[in-house]
Design a protein around this motif. Structure first.
Motif, PDB file in Angstrom:
ATOM      1  N   ALA A 183       0.829  -1.188  -0.079  1.00  0.00           N
ATOM      2  CA  ALA A 183      -0.177   0.032   0.010  1.00  0.00           C
ATOM      3  C   ALA A 183       0.991   1.319   0.008  1.00  0.00           C
ATOM      4  O   ALA A 183       1.977   1.143   0.339  1.00  0.00           O
ATOM      5  CB  ALA A 183      -0.882   0.021   1.137  1.00  0.00           C
ATOM      6  N   SER A 184       0.288   2.265  -0.672  1.00  0.00           N
ATOM      7  CA  SER A 184       0.940   3.776  -0.618  1.00  0.00           C
ATOM      8  C   SER A 184       0.304   4.671   0.100  1.00  0.00           C
ATOM      9  O   SER A 184      -0.782   5.241   0.136  1.00  0.00           O
ATOM     10  CB  SER A 184       1.081   3.958  -2.123  1.00  0.00           C
ATOM     11  N   ILE A 185       0.864   4.747   1.538  1.00  0.00           N
ATOM     12  CA  ILE A 185       0.352   5.802   2.505  1.00  0.00           C
ATOM     13  C   ILE A 185       0.631   7.257   2.246  1.00  0.00           C
ATOM     14  O   ILE A 185       1.825   7.525   2.302  1.00  0.00           O
ATOM     15  CB  ILE A 185       0.646   5.463   3.923  1.00  0.00           C
ATOM     16  N   LEU A 186      -0.087   8.017   2.016  1.00  0.00           N
ATOM     17  CA  LEU A 186       0.308   9.441   1.540  1.00  0.00           C
ATOM     18  C   LEU A 186      -0.247  10.241   2.718  1.00  0.00           C
ATOM     19  O   LEU A 186      -1.615  10.619   2.720  1.00  0.00           O
ATOM     20  CB  LEU A 186      -0.193   9.787   0.285  1.00  0.00           C
ATOM     21  N   PHE A 187       0.486  10.930   3.555  1.00  0.00           N
ATOM     22  CA  PHE A 187       0.220  11.819   4.540  1.00  0.00           C
ATOM     23  C   PHE A 187      -0.073  13.201   4.001  1.00  0.00           C
ATOM     24  O   PHE A 187       0.735  13.795   3.337  1.00  0.00           O
ATOM     25  CB  PHE A 187       1.034  11.747   5.743  1.00  0.00           C
ATOM     26  N   CYS A 188      -1.183  13.662   4.145  1.00  0.00           N
ATOM     27  CA  CYS A 188      -1.324  15.061   3.719  1.00  0.00           C
ATOM     28  C   CYS A 188      -2.463  15.864   4.633  1.00  0.00           C
ATOM     29  O   CYS A 188      -3.222  15.304   5.353  1.00  0.00           O
ATOM     30  CB  CYS A 188      -1.918  15.010   2.154  1.00  0.00           C
ATOM     31  N   TYR A 189      -2.887  17.109   4.416  1.00  0.00           N
ATOM     32  CA  TYR A 189      -3.797  17.729   5.164  1.00  0.00           C
ATOM     33  C   TYR A 189      -5.081  17.500   4.621  1.00  0.00           C
ATOM     34  O   TYR A 189      -5.339  17.435   3.341  1.00  0.00           O
ATOM     35  CB  TYR A 189      -3.516  19.436   5.227  1.00  0.00           C
ATOM     36  N   ALA A 190      -6.074  17.262   5.649  1.00  0.00           N
ATOM     37  CA  ALA A 190      -7.387  16.736   5.307  1.00  0.00           C
ATOM     38  C   ALA A 190      -8.201  17.848   4.411  1.00  0.00           C
ATOM     39  O   ALA A 190      -8.887  17.235   3.541  1.00  0.00           O
ATOM     40  CB  ALA A 190      -7.923  16.038   6.471  1.00  0.00           C
TER      41      ALA A 190
ATOM     42  N   VAL B  15      -3.378   5.374  -0.142  1.00  0.00           N
ATOM     43  CA  VAL B  15      -4.208   5.641   1.115  1.00  0.00           C
ATOM     44  C   VAL B  15      -3.928   7.490   1.499  1.00  0.00           C
ATOM     45  O   VAL B  15      -2.741   7.575   1.706  1.00  0.00           O
ATOM     46  CB  VAL B  15      -3.742   4.868   2.314  1.00  0.00           C
ATOM     47  N   LEU B  16      -5.002   8.005   1.389  1.00  0.00           N
ATOM     48  CA  LEU B  16      -4.638   9.514   2.003  1.00  0.00           C
ATOM     49  C   LEU B  16      -5.201   9.446   3.395  1.00  0.00           C
ATOM     50  O   LEU B  16      -6.318   9.251   3.655  1.00  0.00           O
ATOM     51  CB  LEU B  16      -5.657  10.282   1.184  1.00  0.00           C
ATOM     52  N   ALA B  17      -4.293  10.115   4.250  1.00  0.00           N
ATOM     53  CA  ALA B  17      -4.425  10.098   5.758  1.00  0.00           C
ATOM     54  C   ALA B  17      -3.849  11.210   6.302  1.00  0.00           C
ATOM     55  O   ALA B  17      -2.704  11.855   5.653  1.00  0.00           O
ATOM     56  CB  ALA B  17      -3.820   8.949   6.205  1.00  0.00           C
ATOM     57  N   PRO B  18      -4.301  11.948   7.230  1.00  0.00           N
ATOM     58  CA  PRO B  18      -3.924  13.041   7.795  1.00  0.00           C
ATOM     59  C   PRO B  18      -2.635  13.057   8.526  1.00  0.00           C
ATOM     60  O   PRO B  18      -2.537  11.760   9.039  1.00  0.00           O
ATOM     61  CB  PRO B  18      -5.095  13.870   8.826  1.00  0.00           C
ATOM     62  N   PRO B  19      -1.576  13.950   8.640  1.00  0.00           N
ATOM     63  CA  PRO B  19      -0.340  13.666   9.461  1.00  0.00           C
ATOM     64  C   PRO B  19      -0.695  13.161  10.711  1.00  0.00           C
ATOM     65  O   PRO B  19       0.215  12.262  11.388  1.00  0.00           O
ATOM     66  CB  PRO B  19       0.060  14.927   9.504  1.00  0.00           C
ATOM     67  N   SER B  20      -1.841  13.444  11.392  1.00  0.00           N
ATOM     68  CA  SER B  20      -1.992  12.901  12.644  1.00  0.00           C
ATOM     69  C   SER B  20      -2.134  11.311  12.754  1.00  0.00           C
ATOM     70  O   SER B  20      -2.109  10.885  13.746  1.00  0.00           O
ATOM     71  CB  SER B  20      -3.217  13.649  13.499  1.00  0.00           C
ATOM     72  N   ALA B  21      -2.353  10.745  11.553  1.00  0.00           N
ATOM     73  CA  ALA B  21      -2.648   9.414  11.608  1.00  0.00           C
ATOM     74  C   ALA B  21      -1.339   8.633  11.470  1.00  0.00           C
ATOM     75  O   ALA B  21      -1.231   7.426  11.872  1.00  0.00           O
ATOM     76  CB  ALA B  21      -3.324   8.676  10.338  1.00  0.00           C
ATOM     77  N   ALA B  22      -0.338   9.383  11.546  1.00  0.00           N
ATOM     78  CA  ALA B  22       1.207   8.606  11.455  1.00  0.00           C
ATOM     79  C   ALA B  22       1.354   7.856  13.104  1.00  0.00           C
ATOM     80  O   ALA B  22       1.257   8.540  13.927  1.00  0.00           O
ATOM     81  CB  ALA B  22       2.293   9.636  11.073  1.00  0.00           C
ATOM     82  N   GLY B  23       1.722   6.720  12.806  1.00  0.00           N
ATOM     83  CA  GLY B  23       2.157   6.093  14.051  1.00  0.00           C
ATOM     84  C   GLY B  23       0.978   5.545  14.699  1.00  0.00           C
ATOM     85  O   GLY B  23       0.930   5.034  15.899  1.00  0.00           O
ATOM     86  N   THR B  24      -0.145   5.631  14.227  1.00  0.00           N
ATOM     87  CA  THR B  24      -1.498   5.108  14.940  1.00  0.00           C
ATOM     88  C   THR B  24      -1.756   3.799  14.440  1.00  0.00           C
ATOM     89  O   THR B  24      -1.544   3.432  13.473  1.00  0.00           O
ATOM     90  CB  THR B  24      -2.608   6.070  14.936  1.00  0.00           C
ATOM     91  N   PRO B  25      -2.573   2.969  15.118  1.00  0.00           N
ATOM     92  CA  PRO B  25      -3.092   1.451  15.217  1.00  0.00           C
ATOM     93  C   PRO B  25      -3.623   1.423  13.926  1.00  0.00           C
ATOM     94  O   PRO B  25      -3.443   0.447  12.972  1.00  0.00           O
ATOM     95  CB  PRO B  25      -3.573   1.189  16.204  1.00  0.00           C
TER      96      PRO B  25
END
Ligand SMILES: [Zn+2]
Ligand SMILES: [Zn+2]
Length: 392
Positions: free
Chosen positions: A168-175, A234-244
């Motif tokens: 998977a490609s997790i891309l952190f970015c502002y929501a 996968v688009l996720a906010p930076p706050s999702a980094a390191g979460t379960p």
């Protein structure tokens, strides 16, 4: 000596003639809002005026019961002799520059802006003015963004390579803003696109306003089995980094999309595999192109690299000064939690609020309001001067 149209007050940028604030950071009676990022649109104001595309966003963030009036781009409202109009800022959905005209003088407060047309909001239009208040989030010569086509080719290649190796490609970015821009720009035929719970409600706002975005999935959707997730962006906010939340993706590659990725140090601090240089703010050349297009002789510089921008503009012969503001906190701050808008869930999108800045009066704005519910707005609606298109 004529009085300035905008001054700094402890509450925020203030128009003394019109007795209203622009993006105030403390609660006031009348607030003109440039866009719905949390450092610019704050709770507690008695009345709000913003571009109509902000209505849903502001109701979600600040409450369904806020007193909100909206304008279309180029529509003007006259209040206490000040003509107020909103013009596209190209930053995020509904973002606007605020143009004020009083006794023949024109001031424009930029809010946040960028010049690249990303297809998710009306592109920036320069507005001729005597005084321009510019942001300077990335006001250093080192900040130069890649062309959109190159940026998305890079993101697509990264996604494609990961998918080919079953990751998977997790891309952190502002929501709010960045995520929708990525959705609009990537090649959605590469694989499924999964959005975090903080991103999906914002996608819905964009879609409802008519911005075409590709199909997106929630990670809990049945179709998102192990093999689908191994191909997903996968688009996720930076706050999702390191979460379960990330565990369900198994082996993955991660990346961060931000203007700060231009700096190696910032990229390292994020600890991600890749950094994509992508911002919803103007880079150094674009800031100066925009300022030049306004033909303003006087420039005030707000949040960001204020001192360097002011010095550079003075070297160009402009009357440049600093405005100390309390903006910053979306992309401005290199914080771990850049989620601009916490989304508790969608509300009824039909709610448009009461018009605190009631329009349609034929008065020309010199007197008191005749609307007892509004604190002194006596507006007249009319067409604003068309801004000149930006030379490419
Ligand atoms: Zn912003
Ligand atoms: Zn800002």
């Amino acid at each position: 000596m004529t009085l300035p149209l905008i001054v700094i007050r402890p509450e925020g940028l203030y128009c003394p003639q019109g007795e209203f604030f622009i993006d105030p950071w403390r609660p006031v009676d009348r607030a003109v809002i440039t866009h719905a990022h949390s450092d610019h649109a704050r709770p507690g104001n008695a009345h709000y005026l913003a571009h109509r595309d902000n209505a849903e966003l502001l109701h979600i963030r600040l409450g369904a019961d806020i007193s909100l009036q909206t304008l279309e781009y180029g529509e003007a409202l006259e209040h206490r002799g000040v003509r107020i109009s909103l013009h596209p800022a190209g930053h995020v959905l509904g973002s606007a520059q605020v143009r004020l005209e009083c006794k023949g003088r024109v001031w424009v407060a930029s809010g946040d802006y960028k010049l690249a047309d990303d297809g998710t909001c009306r592109p920036f239009e320069p507005v001729r003015c005597d005084t321009f208040i510019t942001e300077s989030t990335f006001g250093l010569p080192v900040y130069r963004w890649p062309h959109q086509a190159d940026l998305f080719a890079d993101i697509n290649n990264w996604w494609q390579r990961n998918a080919a190796s079953g990751r998977a490609s997790i891309l952190f970015c502002y929501a709010f803003g960045k995520a929708q821009r990525i959705l609009r720009g990537v090649d959605s035929t590469i694989g499924p696109i999964v959005c975090h719970g903080a991103v999906e409600p914002l996608n819905a706002v964009y879609r409802a306003i008519g911005v075409p975005l590709p199909a997106t999935f929630r990670v809990t959707d049945e179709a998102m089995n192990k093999s689908a997730l191994s191909q997903a962006l996968v688009l996720a906010p930076p706050s999702a980094a390191g979460t379960p939340w990330l565990r369900r993706f198994g082996d993955y590659s991660d990346a961060f999309a931000s203007g700060w990725m231009q700096l190696r140090g910032a990229r390292r601090r994020r600890g991600v595999d890749r950094g994509f240089v992508m911002s919803d703010h103007a880079d150094w050349p674009a800031l100066h192109r925009a300022i030049g297009c306004t033909q303003a002789g006087q420039v005030f510089v707000t949040h960001g690299s204020i001192a360097i921008m002011v010095r550079y503009l003075r070297e160009q012969g402009l009357d440049a000064q600093a405005f100390a503001t309390e903006y910053g906190g979306e992309e401005e701050a290199d914080s771990a939690d850049g989620e601009a808008i916490p989304m508790p869930g969608m509300r009824d999108s039909n709610h448009t609020g009461d018009a605190a800045f009631s329009v349609g009066s034929d008065r020309d704005g010199a007197g008191e309001s005749d609307n007892p519910g509004a604190s002194g707005f006596s507006p007249t609606l009319s067409a604003a001067r068309r801004p000149r298109p930006l030379e490419s």
